[in-house]
Enzyme design. Structure first.
Site, PDB file in Angstrom:
ATOM      1  N   CYS A   1       0.832  -1.210   0.000  1.00  0.00           N
ATOM      2  CA  CYS A   1       0.000   0.000   0.000  1.00  0.00           C
ATOM      3  C   CYS A   1       0.867   1.260   0.000  1.00  0.00           C
ATOM      4  CB  CYS A   1      -0.982  -0.047   1.170  1.00  0.00           C
ATOM      5  SG  CYS A   1      -2.325   1.144   1.018  1.00  0.00           S
TER       6      CYS A   1
ATOM      7  N   HIS B   1      -3.610  -5.652   1.165  1.00  0.00           N
ATOM      8  CA  HIS B   1      -2.899  -5.833   2.438  1.00  0.00           C
ATOM      9  C   HIS B   1      -2.824  -7.297   2.857  1.00  0.00           C
ATOM     10  CE1 HIS B   1      -2.477  -1.604   3.759  1.00  0.00           C
ATOM     11  NE2 HIS B   1      -3.496  -1.413   2.943  1.00  0.00           N
TER      12      HIS B   1
ATOM     13  N   GLU C   1      -1.007  -8.568   5.059  1.00  0.00           N
ATOM     14  CA  GLU C   1      -0.844  -8.676   6.521  1.00  0.00           C
ATOM     15  C   GLU C   1      -2.179  -8.653   7.256  1.00  0.00           C
ATOM     16  OE1 GLU C   1      -0.569  -6.027   4.819  1.00  0.00           O
ATOM     17  OE2 GLU C   1      -0.868  -4.185   5.960  1.00  0.00           O
TER      18      GLU C   1
END
Lengths: 96, 243
Positions: free
Chosen positions: B86, B203, B205
């Site tokens: 990002c 994302h 994560e």
């Protein structure tokens, strides 16, 4: 792409100068902000409005020996940080 | 394998990234401060999501000139693995480590949603445990994620198989409706020519355990680990189109 860099005056000593830097999205890059502003203006009755593009105006003060030096330094700043050449064009004016 | 997560002022996914690496992947990780002048011997550098330096001027523009970025650029030049998520992707583009740029979303809105991305190539350390054509569910959250590049750059990206991820629908089709931000050719993630610098807007994560709604993001972390332990082997099999 710079404006007003002709007719350099030679100043007696280092002075504070003001530069006005204009950063605009490149023509081929979509400018959703400009499109939204155009639509709003038209909705408000400004039907004569065609394309709108929204950019940035950056005013900065710098010390320089003369206009030429001020222009060279401002251009270097544009290339290094103020504009991203992939998506933006820049131009600037040097004021005394 | 030693991981490093760079923390810029305004980073806000650094903790999630650290957690994914340490708690879920189970690997040692250090925080690298933006003012650090060395990488503390890490094997891979992750630039996390967030709003580094308030996103002032342009997303990633200021972060690109922080002291640690000189080291990251040097590290990438030596073939070190660098991964931007990002805002990290935006920083990598600003730094010139990846081609193109990320601009305001087509619809001007911040998007926060689960997205589907198709893995276009697995011949990289970041995607080697994925199959080509595999569709992953990974969340997105960004206001400026519209990937742009000039025609020549796009052609080179395709020719060199540098587009690693594309936004697709649940059936794996890269339609305009499946494109959340107007990215050219539905591009969600790319790798550099030497295949050691990876940037993506989604994302991973935030998708590393089932309770998060998806653990598909873990594949990228595991891929990096597998690549380091066993360089040189990639599963070249692909999923049938349509998945």
């Amino acid at each position: 792409m710079r404006k007003s860099t002709a007719a350099f005056a030679v100043w007696p000593e280092e002075e504070s100068v003001r530069a006005r830097v204009f950063v605009m999205p490149k023509k081929e890059v979509l400018d959703p902000q400009g499109k939204a502003v155009a639509r709003s203006l038209q909705a408000l009755g400004f039907t004569e409005v065609g394309e709108v593009r929204v950019g940035k105006l950056i005013e900065l003060e710098l010390q320089a020996d003369d206009r030429r030096q001020a222009a060279e330094r401002t251009e270097a700043m544009c290339r290094k940080l103020l504009a991203n050449g992939v998506i933006e064009d820049f131009s600037f004016e040097i004021e005394e | 394998m030693r991981w490093g997560v760079v923390v810029f002022p305004g980073s806000n996914d650094d903790q999630d990234t650290l957690w994914a690496i340490e708690q879920v992947l189970g690997e040692p990780v250090v925080r690298l401060w933006h003012k650090d002048a060395d990488l503390h011997g890490v094997d891979v550098v992750v630039l996390p999501g967030g709003f580094s330096y308030g996103d002032y001027l342009r997303c990633g523009a200021m972060a690109r000139f922080s002291p640690i970025m000189d080291k990251v650029i040097e590290f990438a030049g030596r073939g070190g693995l660098v991964w931007g998520i990002c805002n990290g992707f935006q920083v990598l583009c600003e730094a010139g480590l990846l081609p193109g740029a990320l601009v305001r979303n087509r619809d001007r809105r911040f998007v926060c949603a689960m997205s589907y991305v198709r893995v276009e190539d697995n011949d990289t350390p970041f995607t080697r445990l994925c199959r080509r054509g595999e569709v992953l569910r990974i969340p997105i959250k960004h206001g400026e994620g519209c990937y742009v590049a000039d025609a020549t750059t796009l052609e080179l990206l395709e020719r060199n198989r540098q587009v690693l991820l594309r936004y697709v629908d649940a059936n794996g089709r890269a339609t305009s409706e499946a494109n959340p931000n107007g990215s050219l050719d539905n591009i969600a993630g790319i790798v550099n020519e030497s295949r050691n610098v990876f940037g993506l807007m989604p994302h991973p994560e935030h998708a590393v355990e089932k309770w998060m709604g998806s653990d598909d993001g873990l594949k990228f972390f595991q891929s990096v680990l597998a690549a380091q332990r066993n360089p040189g082997t990639t599963d070249r099999t692909a999923v049938a189109p349509g998945h």
